[in-house]
Design a protein around this motif. Structure first.
Motif, mmCIF file in Angstrom:
data_model
loop_
_atom_site.group_PDB
_atom_site.id
_atom_site.type_symbol
_atom_site.label_atom_id
_atom_site.label_comp_id
_atom_site.label_asym_id
_atom_site.label_seq_id
_atom_site.Cartn_x
_atom_site.Cartn_y
_atom_site.Cartn_z
ATOM 1 N N GLY A 73 -0.401 2.747 -8.892
ATOM 2 C CA GLY A 73 -0.342 3.954 -9.370
ATOM 3 C C GLY A 73 -0.928 4.123 -11.020
ATOM 4 N N ARG A 74 -0.292 4.882 -11.795
ATOM 5 C CA ARG A 74 -0.698 5.134 -12.994
ATOM 6 C C ARG A 74 -0.352 4.227 -14.117
ATOM 7 N NH1 ARG A 74 -0.973 10.900 -16.003
ATOM 8 N NH2 ARG A 74 -1.884 10.317 -17.839
ATOM 9 N N GLY A 75 -1.024 3.694 -15.147
ATOM 10 C CA GLY A 75 -0.499 2.992 -16.094
ATOM 11 C C GLY A 75 0.359 1.745 -15.889
ATOM 12 N N ILE A 76 1.617 1.656 -16.119
ATOM 13 C CA ILE A 76 2.559 0.285 -15.770
ATOM 14 C C ILE A 76 2.506 0.027 -14.339
ATOM 15 C CG2 ILE A 76 4.621 1.659 -16.042
ATOM 16 C CD1 ILE A 76 5.764 -0.866 -16.958
ATOM 17 N N HIS A 77 2.311 1.134 -13.659
ATOM 18 C CA HIS A 77 2.504 1.143 -12.224
ATOM 19 C C HIS A 77 1.452 0.291 -11.490
ATOM 20 C CE1 HIS A 77 6.092 3.373 -11.920
ATOM 21 N NE2 HIS A 77 5.509 4.277 -12.728
ATOM 22 N N SER A 78 0.179 0.677 -11.958
ATOM 23 C CA SER A 78 -0.976 -0.286 -11.896
ATOM 24 C C SER A 78 -0.853 -1.562 -11.717
ATOM 25 C CB SER A 78 -2.222 0.336 -12.565
ATOM 26 O OG SER A 78 -2.053 0.093 -13.809
ATOM 27 N N ARG A 79 -0.437 -1.991 -12.813
ATOM 28 C CA ARG A 79 0.087 -3.469 -13.215
ATOM 29 C C ARG A 79 0.928 -4.184 -12.266
ATOM 30 N NH1 ARG A 79 -0.902 -1.251 -18.194
ATOM 31 N NH2 ARG A 79 1.340 -1.227 -18.749
ATOM 32 N N GLU A 84 3.645 -5.697 -5.641
ATOM 33 C CA GLU A 84 4.127 -4.838 -4.592
ATOM 34 C C GLU A 84 3.107 -5.685 -3.110
ATOM 35 O OE1 GLU A 84 2.645 -0.965 -5.701
ATOM 36 O OE2 GLU A 84 4.712 -0.804 -7.024
ATOM 37 N N LEU A 85 1.982 -6.054 -3.434
ATOM 38 C CA LEU A 85 1.114 -6.467 -2.199
ATOM 39 C C LEU A 85 1.820 -7.697 -1.786
ATOM 40 C CD1 LEU A 85 -2.408 -5.760 -3.568
ATOM 41 C CD2 LEU A 85 -1.292 -4.846 -1.617
ATOM 42 N N ARG A 86 2.478 -8.581 -2.727
ATOM 43 C CA ARG A 86 2.986 -9.746 -2.265
ATOM 44 C C ARG A 86 4.223 -9.401 -1.653
ATOM 45 N NH1 ARG A 86 1.168 -11.390 -7.770
ATOM 46 N NH2 ARG A 86 -0.667 -13.121 -7.349
ATOM 47 N N TYR A 87 5.079 -8.395 -1.904
ATOM 48 C CA TYR A 87 6.312 -8.307 -1.364
ATOM 49 C C TYR A 87 6.091 -7.585 0.159
ATOM 50 C CZ TYR A 87 10.182 -5.148 0.265
ATOM 51 O OH TYR A 87 11.202 -4.505 0.882
ATOM 52 N N TYR A 121 -7.019 3.314 -15.721
ATOM 53 C CA TYR A 121 -5.849 3.447 -16.226
ATOM 54 C C TYR A 121 -5.049 3.888 -15.062
ATOM 55 C CZ TYR A 121 -6.280 8.641 -15.966
ATOM 56 O OH TYR A 121 -6.414 9.835 -15.296
ATOM 57 N N GLN A 122 -5.685 3.741 -13.603
ATOM 58 C CA GLN A 122 -5.061 4.295 -12.576
ATOM 59 C C GLN A 122 -5.644 3.373 -11.395
ATOM 60 O OE1 GLN A 122 -3.598 7.784 -9.700
ATOM 61 N NE2 GLN A 122 -4.671 8.336 -11.673
ATOM 62 N N HIS A 123 -4.761 2.708 -10.661
ATOM 63 C CA HIS A 123 -5.214 1.849 -9.600
ATOM 64 C C HIS A 123 -4.284 1.985 -8.603
ATOM 65 C CE1 HIS A 123 -6.901 -1.688 -7.564
ATOM 66 N NE2 HIS A 123 -5.703 -2.116 -7.276
ATOM 67 N N ASP A 129 -0.837 -1.964 8.042
ATOM 68 C CA ASP A 129 -0.409 -3.225 8.735
ATOM 69 C C ASP A 129 -1.432 -4.012 9.566
ATOM 70 O OD1 ASP A 129 -0.505 -1.615 10.762
ATOM 71 O OD2 ASP A 129 1.633 -1.551 11.306
ATOM 72 N N GLU A 130 -2.664 -3.412 9.585
ATOM 73 C CA GLU A 130 -3.550 -4.125 10.387
ATOM 74 C C GLU A 130 -4.571 -4.834 9.386
ATOM 75 O OE1 GLU A 130 -5.643 -0.837 12.316
ATOM 76 O OE2 GLU A 130 -3.751 -0.738 14.077
ATOM 77 N N GLY A 131 -4.424 -4.805 8.112
ATOM 78 C CA GLY A 131 -4.985 -5.743 7.319
ATOM 79 C C GLY A 131 -6.266 -5.192 6.608
ATOM 80 N N ASP A 132 -6.449 -3.455 7.034
ATOM 81 C CA ASP A 132 -7.274 -2.735 6.266
ATOM 82 C C ASP A 132 -6.887 -2.180 5.127
ATOM 83 O OD1 ASP A 132 -9.400 -3.005 8.596
ATOM 84 O OD2 ASP A 132 -7.921 -1.766 9.535
ATOM 85 N N TRP A 133 -7.849 -1.699 4.138
ATOM 86 C CA TRP A 133 -7.463 -1.187 2.780
ATOM 87 C C TRP A 133 -8.348 -0.289 2.354
ATOM 88 C CZ3 TRP A 133 -10.738 -2.548 -1.082
ATOM 89 C CH2 TRP A 133 -11.285 -3.768 -0.763
ATOM 90 N N ALA A 134 -7.763 0.332 1.648
ATOM 91 C CA ALA A 134 -8.683 1.451 0.334
ATOM 92 C C ALA A 134 -8.088 1.332 -0.847
ATOM 93 C CB ALA A 134 -8.875 2.712 1.310
ATOM 94 N N VAL A 135 -9.029 1.630 -1.901
ATOM 95 C CA VAL A 135 -8.691 1.650 -3.198
ATOM 96 C C VAL A 135 -8.946 3.142 -3.806
ATOM 97 C CG1 VAL A 135 -9.234 0.817 -5.669
ATOM 98 C CG2 VAL A 135 -8.575 -0.793 -3.705
ATOM 99 N N VAL A 136 -8.286 3.566 -4.489
ATOM 100 C CA VAL A 136 -8.679 4.727 -5.337
ATOM 101 C C VAL A 136 -8.175 4.604 -6.627
ATOM 102 C CG1 VAL A 136 -8.257 7.344 -5.510
ATOM 103 C CG2 VAL A 136 -8.325 6.378 -3.224
ATOM 104 N N GLN A 137 -9.198 4.561 -7.638
ATOM 105 C CA GLN A 137 -8.792 4.183 -8.982
ATOM 106 C C GLN A 137 -9.541 5.154 -10.044
ATOM 107 O OE1 GLN A 137 -9.419 -0.117 -9.209
ATOM 108 N NE2 GLN A 137 -11.434 0.014 -9.205
ATOM 109 N N GLN A 138 -8.954 5.378 -11.044
ATOM 110 C CA GLN A 138 -9.777 6.199 -12.007
ATOM 111 C C GLN A 138 -9.724 5.630 -13.478
ATOM 112 O OE1 GLN A 138 -9.518 10.752 -11.682
ATOM 113 N NE2 GLN A 138 -7.941 10.602 -13.123
#
Length: 405
Positions: A73-79, A84-87, A121-123, A129-138
């Motif tokens: 997400g934004r700011g602290i959430h991006s870090r 979250e991925l490990r969870y 500042y945003q990621h 669940d099939e292992g595909d991904w996308a990234v939207v960051q700003q």
């Protein structure tokens, strides 16, 4: 936004699957169109934050059902993205560390390998669940108060350091240092060689280069690795309709209001004609929906295009503002009553479709096909100013609201 955005994602999942949802999110023009149809300002840095926040809340609440999850997400959430991925890795058995590495590489590339004056500042990392991904960051350029959005998609990604983006959106900032350009392979190799040299030797050479750069009035950063002709982007373009700059990159105009030149008026004419001038027989099940009038049909036609349209249909994302307006009042205030009807009808069609009754979902799909046929064969260009005037005349009747009202 959360409700309608989630319904659109669910409709995409039912019709096209998880891979297609990720491909859509990694297309900057489709993402811009989605934000506009959700009622965000069509050309604003806030479109990324608001759309991704809405989708994260809606998708994650149904993550098991959708097979999708939005991290970061934004700011602290991006870090918090790695945690979250490990969870998710613990819960699904997926290789979390591979996704953590991908997440960090995407951020590092856009903050370091692409030096365009924007700091991330945003990621957002969207994982299936099939292992595909996308990234939207700003990233944000604080001095110019402008933003640039970077899109990635695991499908088709062959390298993190050479032409890795599925698209980039932002105002043209002139020449930049882009070490991910296909023409920068020699430069990347030089950097790798330099990294293995004795530090003191490198420092002496950098000082010499800086002196030469100052003497020739050339930025030392651009001259550091010799000929940078293949490492930059073209100089600033004149303000005009959105330019597609190679692949799916999107160079936005400087103005933020919706203007006639931002919209394909022939396409808009097809939407308006479908809504106000036609009542095809194969819409019977849809047209009998209580409360469905021409204005709601206009919104649903644009929603249907976001779901079923092909990539070439999203080159004028400002047109999708004619579904539900914009929270800033441009091109008109958000008609909340129409917005609620769009959510209700789309949601009803999805629920009935899951039970085996596909008449309404098929009707919504045909809305897009009908608008295309009308556009090709008989629709005139839309009266841009007249269309906005019509919206403003009925704004109170349709519950028109802006963010400040």
């Amino acid at each position: 936004m959360m409700a309608l955005g989630t319904e659109i994602i669910e409709a995409l999942l039912i019709s096209y699957g998880k891979k297609e949802v990720l491909r859509r999110l990694s297309d900057p023009l489709w993402f811009q169109s989605l934000g506009a149809v959700l009622g965000m300002d069509w050309h604003s840095s806030g479109i990324t934050t608001s759309v991704m926040y809405a989708l994260k809340r809606g998708i994650n609440a149904r993550a098991r059902e959708f097979g999708l999850c939005v991290c970061g997400g934004r700011g602290i959430h991006s870090r918090r993205t790695p945690d979250e991925l490990r969870y998710l890795g613990d819960k699904t058995g997926l290789d979390a560390e591979a996704f953590v590495r991908a997440s960090k590489l995407c951020a590092k590339v856009d903050n370091t390998a692409v030096q365009d004056g924007f700091q991330l500042y945003q990621h957002n990392f969207i994982l299936s669940d099939e292992g595909d991904w996308a990234v939207v960051q700003q990233g944000m350029n604080v001095l110019e108060k402008s933003a640039r959005r970077y899109h990635w998609c695991s499908q088709g990604l062959s390298s993190f350091v050479e032409e890795p983006h599925s698209g980039v959106t932002g105002e043209n900032e002139g020449r930049i240092l882009n070490l991910t350009d296909s023409g920068a392979a020699a430069t990347r190799s030089s950097i790798l060689t330099l990294s293995q040299e004795e530090p003191q030797k490198i420092i002496r050479e950098i000082k010499d280069i800086a002196r030469l750069g100052a003497a020739d009035d050339v930025p030392a950063q651009l001259e550091l690795f010799g000929d940078t002709g293949n490492c930059g982007v073209p100089a600033r373009q004149p303000e005009a309709q959105i330019a597609i700059d190679g692949g799916r990159n999107c160079v936005m105009p400087a103005h933020h209001d919706v203007r006639a030149e931002d919209v394909d008026l022939k396409r808009l004419g097809g939407v308006l004609a479908t809504a106000y001038e036609s009542a095809p027989q194969d819409f019977e099940g849809l047209l009998l929906t209580p409360g469905l009038g021409p204005r709601t049909l206009q919104s649903l036609t644009l929603v249907s295009e976001v779901i079923h349209g092909t990539p070439s249909r999203f080159s004028d994302p400002a047109r999708f503002s004619f579904a539900h307006g914009g929270k800033d009042g441009a091109p008109f205030p958000v008609p909340l009553r129409i917005y609620d009807e769009s959510i209700r009808i789309l949601g009803d069609s999805i629920e009935k479709s899951k039970l085996g009754y596909k008449e309404k979902s098929d009707c919504l799909r045909r809305l897009h096909s009908t608008a295309l046929e009308i556009e090709r064969n008989c629709a005139p260009e839309a009266d841009f100013e007249g269309s906005i005037a019509h919206e403003l005349r009925h704004s109170r009747e349709w519950g028109g609201r802006t963010a400040g009202s």
